[in-house]
Structures are given as structure tokens and as C-alpha cells.
Design a protein around this motif. Structure first.
Motif, mmCIF file in Angstrom:
data_model
loop_
_atom_site.group_PDB
_atom_site.id
_atom_site.type_symbol
_atom_site.label_atom_id
_atom_site.label_comp_id
_atom_site.label_asym_id
_atom_site.label_seq_id
_atom_site.Cartn_x
_atom_site.Cartn_y
_atom_site.Cartn_z
ATOM 1 N N LEU A 90 -45.375 8.209 -12.160
ATOM 2 C CA LEU A 90 -44.073 8.809 -12.415
ATOM 3 C C LEU A 90 -42.985 7.941 -11.793
ATOM 4 N N GLY A 91 -41.816 8.015 -12.369
ATOM 5 C CA GLY A 91 -40.654 7.337 -11.816
ATOM 6 C C GLY A 91 -39.469 8.276 -11.911
ATOM 7 N N CYS A 92 -38.379 7.906 -11.279
ATOM 8 C CA CYS A 92 -37.199 8.765 -11.383
ATOM 9 C C CYS A 92 -35.930 7.922 -11.381
ATOM 10 N N GLN A 93 -34.903 8.516 -11.954
ATOM 11 C CA GLN A 93 -33.568 7.936 -11.954
ATOM 12 C C GLN A 93 -32.649 8.925 -11.265
ATOM 13 N N MET A 94 -31.695 8.399 -10.537
ATOM 14 C CA MET A 94 -30.771 9.276 -9.830
ATOM 15 C C MET A 94 -29.344 8.815 -10.077
ATOM 16 N N CYS A 95 -28.522 9.766 -10.518
ATOM 17 C CA CYS A 95 -27.099 9.508 -10.731
ATOM 18 C C CYS A 95 -26.297 10.422 -9.815
ATOM 19 N N LEU A 96 -25.179 9.903 -9.315
ATOM 20 C CA LEU A 96 -24.319 10.681 -8.426
ATOM 21 C C LEU A 96 -23.042 11.069 -9.146
ATOM 22 N N ARG A 97 -22.514 12.211 -8.775
ATOM 23 C CA ARG A 97 -21.263 12.686 -9.356
ATOM 24 C C ARG A 97 -20.110 12.044 -8.585
ATOM 25 N N LEU A 98 -19.928 10.753 -8.852
ATOM 26 C CA LEU A 98 -18.847 9.965 -8.263
ATOM 27 C C LEU A 98 -18.047 9.339 -9.387
ATOM 28 N N PRO A 99 -16.767 9.064 -9.167
ATOM 29 C CA PRO A 99 -15.961 8.437 -10.226
ATOM 30 C C PRO A 99 -16.364 6.984 -10.456
ATOM 31 N N GLN A 100 -16.123 6.486 -11.674
ATOM 32 C CA GLN A 100 -16.424 5.084 -11.966
ATOM 33 C C GLN A 100 -15.564 4.165 -11.117
ATOM 34 N N ASN A 101 -14.317 4.546 -10.929
ATOM 35 C CA ASN A 101 -13.405 3.764 -10.106
ATOM 36 C C ASN A 101 -13.421 4.345 -8.686
ATOM 37 N N PRO A 102 -13.947 3.622 -7.698
ATOM 38 C CA PRO A 102 -14.077 4.174 -6.340
ATOM 39 C C PRO A 102 -12.745 4.464 -5.652
ATOM 40 N N THR A 103 -11.650 3.877 -6.143
ATOM 41 C CA THR A 103 -10.356 4.158 -5.516
ATOM 42 C C THR A 103 -9.847 5.551 -5.875
ATOM 43 N N ASP A 104 -10.424 6.187 -6.885
ATOM 44 C CA ASP A 104 -10.036 7.550 -7.262
ATOM 45 C C ASP A 104 -10.585 8.602 -6.305
ATOM 46 N N ILE A 105 -11.495 8.215 -5.450
ATOM 47 C CA ILE A 105 -12.156 9.170 -4.569
ATOM 48 C C ILE A 105 -11.163 9.845 -3.626
ATOM 49 N N ALA A 106 -10.133 9.144 -3.214
ATOM 50 C CA ALA A 106 -9.155 9.718 -2.280
ATOM 51 C C ALA A 106 -8.435 10.912 -2.885
ATOM 52 N N GLN A 107 -8.045 10.819 -4.160
ATOM 53 C CA GLN A 107 -7.365 11.942 -4.800
ATOM 54 C C GLN A 107 -8.302 13.130 -4.953
ATOM 55 N N LEU A 108 -9.555 12.878 -5.262
ATOM 56 C CA LEU A 108 -10.522 13.964 -5.417
ATOM 57 C C LEU A 108 -10.785 14.650 -4.078
ATOM 58 N N LEU A 109 -10.807 13.895 -3.020
ATOM 59 C CA LEU A 109 -11.051 14.433 -1.686
ATOM 60 C C LEU A 109 -9.847 15.198 -1.172
ATOM 61 N N LEU A 110 -8.656 14.706 -1.405
ATOM 62 C CA LEU A 110 -7.454 15.375 -0.926
ATOM 63 C C LEU A 110 -7.264 16.724 -1.602
ATOM 64 N N VAL A 111 -7.631 16.839 -2.861
ATOM 65 C CA VAL A 111 -7.528 18.120 -3.551
ATOM 66 C C VAL A 111 -8.413 19.140 -2.856
ATOM 67 N N GLU A 112 -9.622 18.759 -2.483
ATOM 68 C CA GLU A 112 -10.549 19.668 -1.812
ATOM 69 C C GLU A 112 -10.021 20.052 -0.430
ATOM 70 N N GLN A 113 -9.447 19.107 0.281
ATOM 71 C CA GLN A 113 -8.906 19.417 1.605
ATOM 72 C C GLN A 113 -7.762 20.408 1.502
ATOM 73 N N LYS A 114 -6.923 20.269 0.482
ATOM 74 C CA LYS A 114 -5.817 21.203 0.298
ATOM 75 C C LYS A 114 -6.343 22.606 -0.020
ATOM 76 N N ARG A 115 -7.391 22.685 -0.815
ATOM 77 C CA ARG A 115 -7.998 23.989 -1.138
ATOM 78 C C ARG A 115 -8.518 24.660 0.137
ATOM 79 N N MET A 116 -9.166 23.874 0.989
ATOM 80 C CA MET A 116 -9.723 24.426 2.235
ATOM 81 C C MET A 116 -8.604 24.924 3.147
ATOM 82 N N GLN A 117 -7.462 24.227 3.148
ATOM 83 C CA GLN A 117 -6.349 24.634 3.987
ATOM 84 C C GLN A 117 -5.730 25.926 3.491
ATOM 85 N N LYS A 118 -5.707 26.147 2.167
ATOM 86 C CA LYS A 118 -5.149 27.367 1.604
ATOM 87 C C LYS A 118 -6.007 28.569 1.944
ATOM 88 N N ASN A 119 -7.331 28.389 2.004
ATOM 89 C CA ASN A 119 -8.231 29.517 2.282
ATOM 90 C C ASN A 119 -8.200 29.842 3.692
#
Length: 176
Positions: free
Chosen positions: A147-176
Motif C-alpha cells: 500500500l502507498g498513500c498520498q497526502m495533501c494539505l489545505r494550504l494556499p498555492q501562494n504561501p504569502t496568502d497565509i497571513a490573510q487567512l490567519l489574521l481572519v481566524e485571529q479576528k474571529r477568536m477575538q470577537k468570541n
């Protein structure tokens, strides 16, 4: 004269004791910070696709299959993994490992990891807080015995987009 010598000895001993106490306090703080980071990783906004494919060695594929007791299916299996920054080396400033159940399974490709780390420079990721992302594991029957396996991660193709995705989550946590 004896009094002056005693004062100097007391001052030196006092300085040494204060330095030791401060060092222990700092070590305790680092330990507590690491425990907090382990229990509260950074989270990303949900993406629609699994755009980053991990390169897994044959041995790691077997280890994942054994550890998770996977069987070949047409349906992918979804597991959460953590991205953890490793201390920088002389060649690379950002070295990011992927952990599944506290087991290192792979590392992000160096160019992707460099851009990924640079975009998160003003976050807790820089000091060791992991990022939790969803992974998609597909188990494949290579031949009748293997058997073999493949693994894909739910990350953006462009790694510089990660900051916007992370900041949205931080803002959500601050609201709660």
C-alpha cells in the motif's frame, strides 16, 4: 575594612541569586508558553481545496498507514496536522515540519517554507506556535502486497496568502 568586604560579598551573592531566580522564571515562562501553544495552535480559514501535496518517503507512507491503521479506499481520509517551525539553520531561515499525532512525517518544500515563514513574521508562529491544518490522505493499492498513500494539505498555492487567512481566524477568536 572587614565590613566593606562583607558588603561586597553580600552584593555579589545577591546579584548571583537574583540572576538564578530570573533564569528559572524565564525557563518556567518558556515551558508554560510552549504548553499553551500546544493546546491552542493557530488556525486557518477554511479553504475549498487541498492545494499543497506533501512529498512522503516510502518509509513514511508505511508508517502513516500503520499508525492510522488505514486500508485502501476510494474515499479520502481527513486528519488534522500541525505545521511547526524548526530552529533556523545556516542555509535556511525557515524550516517547517509537518506533524501528525506528534510524529514528524515530512517537511514543507524549502522555497514554499521560506515564503510561508516570511509572511508570518509578525505572528506567534515565529516563536514556535504551531498552525493546525486539515490534511487529506488517500490510500492507494500499489500492488497485491503493498500500500502507498498520498497526502495533501489545505494550504494556499501562494504561501504569502497565509497571513490573510490567519489574521481572519485571529479576528474571529477575538470577537468570541
Amino acid at each position: 575594612m572587614l565590613f566593606l568586604v562583607l558588603v561586597v560579598i553580600v552584593v555579589v551573592l545577591g546579584f548571583f541569586i537574583i540572576q538564578q531566580l530570573d533564569e528559572r522564571r524565564w525557563q518556567r515562562y518558556q515551558f508554560e508558553r510552549d504548553m499553551f501553544f500546544r493546546d491552542h495552535p493557530l488556525l486557518l480559514e477554511d479553504l475549498d481545496s487541498f492545494d499543497y501535496m506533501l512529498k512522503l518517503t516510502h518509509a513514511m507512507q508505511r508508517k502513516i498507514i500503520t499508525e492510522l491503521m488505514l486500508k485502501p479506499t476510494m474515499q479520502p481520509i481527513y486528519k488534522k496536522v500541525r505545521l511547526q517551525r524548526l530552529p533556523e539553520t545556516s542555509q535556511e531561515k525557515y524550516h517547517i515540519q509537518v506533524l501528525l499525532n506528534e510524529i514528524k512525517i515530512a517537511e514543507l518544500e524549502p522555497n514554499y517554507a521560506q515564503k510561508f515563514g516570511e509572511s508570518l513574521i509578525k505572528t506567534d508562529f515565529e516563536i514556535g506556535r504551531p498552525i493546525e491544518v486539515l490534511s487529506e490522505i488517500l490510500v492507494i493499492q500499489k500492488n497485491s502486497h503493498e500500500l502507498g498513500c498520498q497526502m495533501c494539505l489545505r494550504l494556499p498555492q501562494n504561501p504569502t496568502d497565509i497571513a490573510q487567512l490567519l489574521l481572519v481566524e485571529q479576528k474571529r477568536m477575538q470577537k468570541n
